[in-house]
Design a protein around this motif. Sequence first.
Motif, mmCIF file in Angstrom:
data_model
loop_
_atom_site.group_PDB
_atom_site.id
_atom_site.type_symbol
_atom_site.label_atom_id
_atom_site.label_comp_id
_atom_site.label_asym_id
_atom_site.label_seq_id
_atom_site.Cartn_x
_atom_site.Cartn_y
_atom_site.Cartn_z
ATOM 1 N N THR A 1 13.277 -60.731 7.389
ATOM 2 C CA THR A 1 14.125 -60.034 6.886
ATOM 3 C C THR A 1 14.478 -60.519 5.321
ATOM 4 O OG1 THR A 1 15.593 -58.829 8.485
ATOM 5 C CG2 THR A 1 16.533 -58.827 6.461
ATOM 6 N N GLN A 2 14.677 -61.780 5.318
ATOM 7 C CA GLN A 2 14.915 -62.487 3.978
ATOM 8 C C GLN A 2 13.385 -62.492 3.115
ATOM 9 O OE1 GLN A 2 17.816 -63.452 2.839
ATOM 10 N NE2 GLN A 2 16.574 -64.150 0.929
ATOM 11 N N TYR B 1 11.448 -46.254 6.544
ATOM 12 C CA TYR B 1 11.800 -47.249 7.636
ATOM 13 C C TYR B 1 10.587 -47.401 8.788
ATOM 14 C CZ TYR B 1 16.652 -48.660 7.322
ATOM 15 O OH TYR B 1 17.548 -49.071 7.063
ATOM 16 N N GLU C 1 11.364 -60.287 3.248
ATOM 17 C CA GLU C 1 11.045 -58.872 2.826
ATOM 18 C C GLU C 1 11.879 -58.627 1.568
ATOM 19 O OE1 GLU C 1 11.802 -56.385 6.134
ATOM 20 O OE2 GLU C 1 9.770 -55.818 6.111
ATOM 21 N N LYS C 2 13.074 -59.125 1.580
ATOM 22 C CA LYS C 2 13.909 -58.936 0.395
ATOM 23 C C LYS C 2 13.348 -59.842 -0.937
ATOM 24 C CE LYS C 2 18.271 -58.343 3.054
ATOM 25 N NZ LYS C 2 19.349 -58.928 3.384
ATOM 26 N N GLU D 1 15.723 -62.693 11.287
ATOM 27 C CA GLU D 1 16.480 -63.278 10.048
ATOM 28 C C GLU D 1 15.545 -63.585 8.958
ATOM 29 O OE1 GLU D 1 19.652 -65.860 11.045
ATOM 30 O OE2 GLU D 1 20.239 -64.360 12.446
#
Length: 145
Positions: free
Chosen positions: A137-138, A55, A140-141, A134
Motif C-alpha cells: 500500500t505504501q 479498484y 502504491e501511494k 502495508e
Amino acid sequence: MERNLSLDLHVLTARLDRAADRILRAEYGVSYSRFLALTLVGELGASTQRVLADYLGVTEPSVSRMTAVLAADGFLDVRPDPAGGRRRRLSLTDKGERLVASARQGFEERLALLVEHSGVPYDEYAGHTARLLETFTQWEKEAAK
C-alpha cells in the motif's frame, strides 16, 4: 532445480483464486469476481461504479454489467447519484452484507486450516501478510505521486 519464488507466487495466487471461485459458486452461487466487487463495495467503500472499476482494474461498462447482475440477484443496491449525471451509487443490501460476512469467515477458517497444515503457524502467516500488504500500500501511494 532452483525454485523460482516469483513463479511460485503466481501459481499460489492462481490456485487460491480458483479455489475461492469454486467455493463461492458451490456455496453462495456467486463468482469470485462478483464476490470481490461486493467486498470492495462493503469493506473499502467503492461507492460508485467508477471507483469500483478503478479498484478492479476493469472498464466502467464491465462494472455496469456486473453491478446490474448483483442488483438483480439482490446483493447490491444501485441508485442514481444525488449529485446528478450518469454516475451510480453502490451499496450492499442486507443480503449482500450477509454473503460477504459469511464467505469471509468461511475463507478465513479454511485458510487457517491450510496454513496450519503446511506447518506454518497461522499467527505468523497473518503477521507477515499484514506487513506485506502495508508495504505494498505504501509503495502504491509513493508510485502515485
